[in-house]
Design a protein around this motif. Structure first.
Motif, PDB file in Angstrom:
ATOM      1  N   THR A 138      35.717  24.583 -11.686  1.00 17.63           N
ATOM      2  CA  THR A 138      36.083  23.217 -12.081  1.00 17.63           C
ATOM      3  C   THR A 138      35.695  22.229 -10.997  1.00 17.63           C
ATOM      4  OG1 THR A 138      37.940  24.022 -13.407  1.00 17.63           O
ATOM      5  CG2 THR A 138      37.987  21.709 -12.738  1.00 17.63           C
ATOM      6  N   SER A 139      35.982  22.570  -9.754  1.00 22.52           N
ATOM      7  CA  SER A 139      35.612  21.706  -8.628  1.00 22.52           C
ATOM      8  C   SER A 139      34.104  21.528  -8.550  1.00 22.52           C
ATOM      9  CB  SER A 139      36.148  22.310  -7.324  1.00 22.52           C
ATOM     10  OG  SER A 139      35.737  21.540  -6.206  1.00 22.52           O
ATOM     11  N   ALA A 140      33.364  22.627  -8.714  1.00 23.81           N
ATOM     12  CA  ALA A 140      31.901  22.549  -8.654  1.00 23.81           C
ATOM     13  C   ALA A 140      31.340  21.705  -9.796  1.00 23.81           C
ATOM     14  CB  ALA A 140      31.308  23.955  -8.691  1.00 23.81           C
ATOM     15  N   PHE A 141      31.827  21.935 -11.020  1.00 20.98           N
ATOM     16  CA  PHE A 141      31.384  21.121 -12.157  1.00 20.98           C
ATOM     17  C   PHE A 141      31.661  19.637 -11.915  1.00 20.98           C
ATOM     18  CE2 PHE A 141      31.521  24.762 -15.357  1.00 20.98           C
ATOM     19  CZ  PHE A 141      30.163  24.716 -15.584  1.00 20.98           C
ATOM     20  N   SER A 142      32.840  19.329 -11.403  1.00 17.12           N
ATOM     21  CA  SER A 142      33.215  17.931 -11.166  1.00 17.12           C
ATOM     22  C   SER A 142      32.260  17.272 -10.180  1.00 17.12           C
ATOM     23  CB  SER A 142      34.652  17.854 -10.636  1.00 17.12           C
ATOM     24  OG  SER A 142      35.560  18.388 -11.563  1.00 17.12           O
ATOM     25  N   ARG A 143      31.960  17.985  -9.094  1.00 14.20           N
ATOM     26  CA  ARG A 143      31.048  17.412  -8.094  1.00 14.20           C
ATOM     27  C   ARG A 143      29.637  17.277  -8.666  1.00 14.20           C
ATOM     28  NH1 ARG A 143      32.321  15.056  -3.031  1.00 14.20           N
ATOM     29  NH2 ARG A 143      33.759  16.773  -2.600  1.00 14.20           N
ATOM     30  N   LEU A 144      29.214  18.228  -9.470  1.00 12.90           N
ATOM     31  CA  LEU A 144      27.886  18.154 -10.094  1.00 12.90           C
ATOM     32  C   LEU A 144      27.783  16.952 -11.030  1.00 12.90           C
ATOM     33  CD1 LEU A 144      27.402  21.938 -10.730  1.00 12.90           C
ATOM     34  CD2 LEU A 144      25.622  20.502  -9.749  1.00 12.90           C
ATOM     35  N   PHE A 145      28.772  16.772 -11.893  1.00 12.12           N
ATOM     36  CA  PHE A 145      28.761  15.610 -12.793  1.00 12.12           C
ATOM     37  C   PHE A 145      28.724  14.309 -12.006  1.00 12.12           C
ATOM     38  CE2 PHE A 145      31.199  18.398 -15.993  1.00 12.12           C
ATOM     39  CZ  PHE A 145      30.034  18.705 -16.687  1.00 12.12           C
ATOM     40  N   TYR A 146      29.523  14.236 -10.953  1.00 12.29           N
ATOM     41  CA  TYR A 146      29.590  13.021 -10.141  1.00 12.29           C
ATOM     42  C   TYR A 146      28.244  12.728  -9.474  1.00 12.29           C
ATOM     43  CZ  TYR A 146      30.908   9.872  -6.342  1.00 12.29           C
ATOM     44  OH  TYR A 146      30.965   8.822  -5.459  1.00 12.29           O
ATOM     45  N   LEU A 147      27.609  13.743  -8.903  1.00 11.54           N
ATOM     46  CA  LEU A 147      26.341  13.529  -8.210  1.00 11.54           C
ATOM     47  C   LEU A 147      25.186  13.279  -9.187  1.00 11.54           C
ATOM     48  CD1 LEU A 147      26.755  16.114  -5.331  1.00 11.54           C
ATOM     49  CD2 LEU A 147      26.641  13.629  -5.112  1.00 11.54           C
ATOM     50  N   LEU A 148      25.282  13.828 -10.379  1.00 11.96           N
ATOM     51  CA  LEU A 148      24.298  13.491 -11.411  1.00 11.96           C
ATOM     52  C   LEU A 148      24.405  12.008 -11.768  1.00 11.96           C
ATOM     53  CD1 LEU A 148      24.611  16.589 -13.768  1.00 11.96           C
ATOM     54  CD2 LEU A 148      22.560  15.920 -12.491  1.00 11.96           C
ATOM     55  N   ALA A 149      25.643  11.527 -11.905  1.00 15.17           N
ATOM     56  CA  ALA A 149      25.846  10.103 -12.210  1.00 15.17           C
ATOM     57  C   ALA A 149      25.407   9.215 -11.057  1.00 15.17           C
ATOM     58  CB  ALA A 149      27.317   9.854 -12.533  1.00 15.17           C
ATOM     59  N   LEU A 150      25.599   9.691  -9.845  1.00 19.96           N
ATOM     60  CA  LEU A 150      25.253   8.921  -8.653  1.00 19.96           C
ATOM     61  C   LEU A 150      23.746   8.882  -8.414  1.00 19.96           C
ATOM     62  CD1 LEU A 150      26.783   7.434  -6.331  1.00 19.96           C
ATOM     63  CD2 LEU A 150      26.631   9.578  -5.033  1.00 19.96           C
ATOM     64  N   ASP A 208      33.508   2.078 -13.734  1.00 26.62           N
ATOM     65  CA  ASP A 208      33.970   1.003 -12.855  1.00 26.62           C
ATOM     66  C   ASP A 208      34.961   1.497 -11.806  1.00 26.62           C
ATOM     67  OD1 ASP A 208      32.424  -0.828 -14.224  1.00 26.62           O
ATOM     68  OD2 ASP A 208      34.024  -1.327 -15.648  1.00 26.62           O
ATOM     69  N   ARG A 209      35.760   2.506 -12.142  1.00 29.12           N
ATOM     70  CA  ARG A 209      36.770   2.989 -11.197  1.00 29.12           C
ATOM     71  C   ARG A 209      36.131   3.865 -10.121  1.00 29.12           C
ATOM     72  NH1 ARG A 209      41.201   5.613 -15.035  1.00 29.12           N
ATOM     73  NH2 ARG A 209      39.332   6.074 -16.275  1.00 29.12           N
ATOM     74  N   LYS A 210      36.493   3.607  -8.861  1.00 27.15           N
ATOM     75  CA  LYS A 210      35.901   4.328  -7.738  1.00 27.15           C
ATOM     76  C   LYS A 210      36.556   5.693  -7.573  1.00 27.15           C
ATOM     77  CE  LYS A 210      34.488   3.699  -2.925  1.00 27.15           C
ATOM     78  NZ  LYS A 210      34.535   2.801  -1.739  1.00 27.15           N
ATOM     79  N   ILE A 211      35.734   6.702  -7.261  1.00 26.38           N
ATOM     80  CA  ILE A 211      36.204   8.073  -7.115  1.00 26.38           C
ATOM     81  C   ILE A 211      36.426   8.393  -5.642  1.00 26.38           C
ATOM     82  CG2 ILE A 211      35.678  10.502  -7.530  1.00 26.38           C
ATOM     83  CD1 ILE A 211      36.133   8.847 -10.049  1.00 26.38           C
ATOM     84  N   LEU A 216      44.499  12.659 -10.128  1.00 24.05           N
ATOM     85  CA  LEU A 216      43.328  13.515 -10.295  1.00 24.05           C
ATOM     86  C   LEU A 216      42.602  13.158 -11.585  1.00 24.05           C
ATOM     87  CD1 LEU A 216      44.671  17.030  -9.200  1.00 24.05           C
ATOM     88  CD2 LEU A 216      43.397  15.369  -7.844  1.00 24.05           C
ATOM     89  N   ALA A 217      41.352  12.774 -11.465  1.00 21.04           N
ATOM     90  CA  ALA A 217      40.552  12.385 -12.627  1.00 21.04           C
ATOM     91  C   ALA A 217      39.112  12.190 -12.184  1.00 21.04           C
ATOM     92  CB  ALA A 217      41.082  11.097 -13.260  1.00 21.04           C
ATOM     93  N   LEU A 218      38.186  12.255 -13.148  1.00 18.78           N
ATOM     94  CA  LEU A 218      36.770  11.990 -12.893  1.00 18.78           C
ATOM     95  C   LEU A 218      36.230  11.093 -14.008  1.00 18.78           C
ATOM     96  CD1 LEU A 218      34.206  12.495 -11.201  1.00 18.78           C
ATOM     97  CD2 LEU A 218      33.775  14.519 -12.631  1.00 18.78           C
ATOM     98  N   PRO A 219      36.554   9.803 -13.978  1.00 19.48           N
ATOM     99  CA  PRO A 219      36.050   8.895 -15.009  1.00 19.48           C
ATOM    100  C   PRO A 219      34.566   8.580 -14.795  1.00 19.48           C
ATOM    101  CG  PRO A 219      37.329   7.684 -13.381  1.00 19.48           C
ATOM    102  CD  PRO A 219      37.436   9.125 -13.013  1.00 19.48           C
ATOM    103  N   LEU A 220      33.727   8.938 -15.769  1.00 23.50           N
ATOM    104  CA  LEU A 220      32.294   8.638 -15.733  1.00 23.50           C
ATOM    105  C   LEU A 220      31.879   8.058 -17.084  1.00 23.50           C
ATOM    106  CD1 LEU A 220      30.770  11.815 -13.996  1.00 23.50           C
ATOM    107  CD2 LEU A 220      31.222   9.586 -12.944  1.00 23.50           C
ATOM    108  N   LYS A 221      30.830   7.263 -17.063  1.00 25.25           N
ATOM    109  CA  LYS A 221      30.282   6.712 -18.297  1.00 25.25           C
ATOM    110  C   LYS A 221      29.335   7.744 -18.903  1.00 25.25           C
ATOM    111  CE  LYS A 221      29.359   2.379 -18.204  1.00 25.25           C
ATOM    112  NZ  LYS A 221      30.520   1.956 -19.040  1.00 25.25           N
ATOM    113  N   VAL A 222      29.564   8.059 -20.172  1.00 23.46           N
ATOM    114  CA  VAL A 222      28.759   9.063 -20.865  1.00 23.46           C
ATOM    115  C   VAL A 222      28.152   8.414 -22.103  1.00 23.46           C
ATOM    116  CG1 VAL A 222      28.740  11.349 -21.936  1.00 23.46           C
ATOM    117  CG2 VAL A 222      30.362  10.848 -20.084  1.00 23.46           C
ATOM    118  N   GLU A 223      26.840   8.603 -22.288  1.00 28.48           N
ATOM    119  CA  GLU A 223      26.169   8.080 -23.478  1.00 28.48           C
ATOM    120  C   GLU A 223      25.215   9.126 -24.021  1.00 28.48           C
ATOM    121  OE1 GLU A 223      23.162   4.996 -22.748  1.00 28.48           O
ATOM    122  OE2 GLU A 223      23.606   5.213 -20.615  1.00 28.48           O
TER     123      GLU A 223
END
Length: 567
Positions: free
Chosen positions: A339-351, A537-540, A558-565
């Protein structure tokens, strides 16, 4: 004076002497430099303290700083930069502890299983939380349990899991498409990451489906697994006292002490225990009825162990209590880290949208060449940029910053890079007394500029597409792959069991690494074929309670808000 008061006074005297000895009497590790203790009486001189600040120390020592949810990782990095690869820490009630990041010292800790075990506080806690499986044992019992679990991480088993992982990833993709519809939408991806991590280990390791992804809410068990570790670290006193009581007493106290935080932890354990029993009962019924079962394709750990029980002699059968412990061990050991790895991957993909596009293009070309979106194991392992991106995430952001180990006998740690002692002398090796707890760093060697170069703290997947630096090749880091400590390494790694053959042990843990890499890669490729991720918009902010998780900076939740389209 009555006998009762005499006994109480004697006990109090023993405790007082034990505390005073730890706090004020010199110790072999006192020559190692380290940070000052946290203060519980600020600014009042203490004539007996050997600490640099010379004030009354906190009974918790530096542990509160190491495990601090937002500053703990920075604290470990800062003191390593100041003091070197071995740093003295002050533990609970003045115990001397060490933070170790020196590669040669880590190699000794990870391979010398006759000396380095899990600390008693960890074993005692795990036995209450998870039962009789791997995390609650040490020594010969630990090796036996590792051997029983090893089929899940064999080469043939992992290759056969590709269709299982694709099936789970498609369910996640379909569920997210329903949530997103046609318009870009902010989605908290942390619960989705936890759900898919649980379903992957459920089907791939246990032959059981926890989640049909029929709605956007995780079930009770998924929430329990996600909250177990954070809640555990909110009960430090219970963890510290656990080794002093036998298992039945530990359980009785845990279930009856009127502490809100402790009872929240107990509620989580109850949910996990009930579901584990339900899972085991379901698998037994399936085998006895000889019905056709497609979940996990019949290649899961529970099915393998139950079939072994049915074929073997009764005295060699694994009892249900240990099977339940194995289930909890597999879930606990895999879900949170994935879960931690997936979260960081999603975040860095968005970044990094350019890297996201590059992975998407590599996936498109590979699928076109293969004529299918369901790629086999060999093709997946040859997707070089996707592989490089995932490895760089796991290098720079190891889900678990440090592991605890305890020396059960006096030992010596040789150092690759000498440190300077408190007296100014150069130290090439450290005498570690029996009973010393060590924080073995996984994150710091992964980000060392001495090993990975001046750009070690930069996120650069392309570094994996070029030959390694000589400093990496010659680093002595004992990790199971590419000089990474992310999955630990050596003989005490979770998947290793054949003590007499280091090659076999190393290969078993190599396949555990491949298990994680494969499930992550398949999920990422399928999601990127349908979605684009970008920052909301919310900072992680990233928090750590023994494991790194994303949170909303403003609230700390604890949350990982990202924009998904959709594409």
């Amino acid at each position: 004076m009555s006998n009762t008061w005499m006994l109480v006074s004697a006990a109090a005297g023993v405790v007082a002497w034990w505390v005073a000895k730890r706090l004020f009497i010199s110790h072999p590790l006192d020559k190692i430099r380290g940070p000052a203790r946290e203060r519980w009486i600020q600014g009042i001189p203490c004539p007996f303290s050997l600490d640099e600040a010379n004030t009354y120390p906190s009974l918790a020592g530096n542990r509160a700083q190491v495990w601090h949810p937002t500053e703990g990782v920075k604290f470990m990095q800062a003191i390593t930069k100041e003091y070197g690869g071995v740093v003295r820490l002050n533990g609970i009630l003045g115990a001397r502890e060490l933070l170790v990041s020196d590669p040669l010292a880590l190699q000794s800790i990870s391979t010398n299983t006759s000396v380095w075990h899990l600390p008693s506080e960890v074993l005692a806690t795990n036995s209450v939380l998870l039962g009789e499986g791997l995390p609650g044992t040490t020594g010969e019992a630990h090796r036996k349990h590792r051997k029983e679990l090893s089929p899940v991480f064999s080469k043939s088993h992992i290759h056969g899991l590709v269709p299982v992982f694709y099936s789970v990833a498609r369910k996640l993709r379909d569920a997210l498409q329903i949530v997103v519809h046609a318009n870009p939408r902010d989605i908290d991806l942390l619960p989705w990451a936890a759900r898919v991590a649980l379903e992957l280990v459920g089907q791939g390791g246990l032959g059981y489906s926890f989640d049909k992804f029929a709605d956007d809410k995780p079930d009770e068990y998924a929430l329990a697994v996600k909250n177990l570790l954070p809640q555990l670290f909110r009960n430090p006193v219970a963890r510290a006292l656990a080794p002093f009581f036998p298992l039945p007493v530990r359980r009785f106290l845990a279930y009856n002490i009127p502490s809100r935080k402790l009872q929240e932890l107990v509620s989580i354990v109850r949910v996990m225990d009930e579901r584990s029993k339900k899972l085991l009962s379901s698998r037994k019924a399936t085998l006895l009825e000889e019905t056709t079962e497609t979940v996990g394709l019949g290649k899961d750990l529970v099915t393998l162990l139950l079939r072994s029980n049915m074929r073997g002699e009764a005295e060699n059968a694994i009892p249900d209590s240990q099977l339940l412990g194995h289930i909890n061990a597999l879930v606990f050991g895999a879900v949170d880290t994935t879960t931690s790895a997936f979260s960081r991957l999603f975040y860095l993909l968005a970044l990094n949208p350019d890297m996201q596009d590059r992975i998407r293009e590599e996936s498109r070309l590979t699928c076109e060449q293969s004529g299918t979106e369901e790629l086999d194991f060999k093709v997946l392992t040859n997707m070089t940029y996707t592989d490089a991106f995932i490895r760089e995430v796991l290098r720079l952001h190891a889900p678990v910053p440090a592991l605890l180990r305890c020396a059960i006998k006096d030992t010596i740690l040789s150092l690759k890079d000498p440190i300077i002692g408190r007296d100014g002398q150069v130290i090439h090796e450290v005498l570690v007394p029996a009973g010393t707890t060590v924080f073995a760093s996984l994150l710091i060697p992964n980000t060392s500029t001495q090993i990975w170069g001046e750009d070690a703290l930069e996120f650069k997947p392309d570094r994996w597409l070029s030959p390694f630096l000589d400093t990496v090749v010659n680093s002595s880091v004992p990790g199971v792959y590419s000089h990474l400590m992310t999955f630990w390494g050596g003989a005490s790694s979770w998947g290793m069991y054949r003590h007499e053959n280091f090659c076999d042990k190393w290969l078993t843990d190599w396949f555990r690494f491949q298990f994680a890499l494969l499930e992550i890669k398949i999920v990422i490729l399928l999601l990127l074929s349908s979605f684009r991720f970008s920052l909301a918009d919310r900072k992680i902010a990233w928090r750590s309670s023994g494991l790194q998780f994303p949170s909303v900076e403003e609230t700390g939740s604890l949350a990982l808000p990202l924009k998904v389209e959709t594409l």
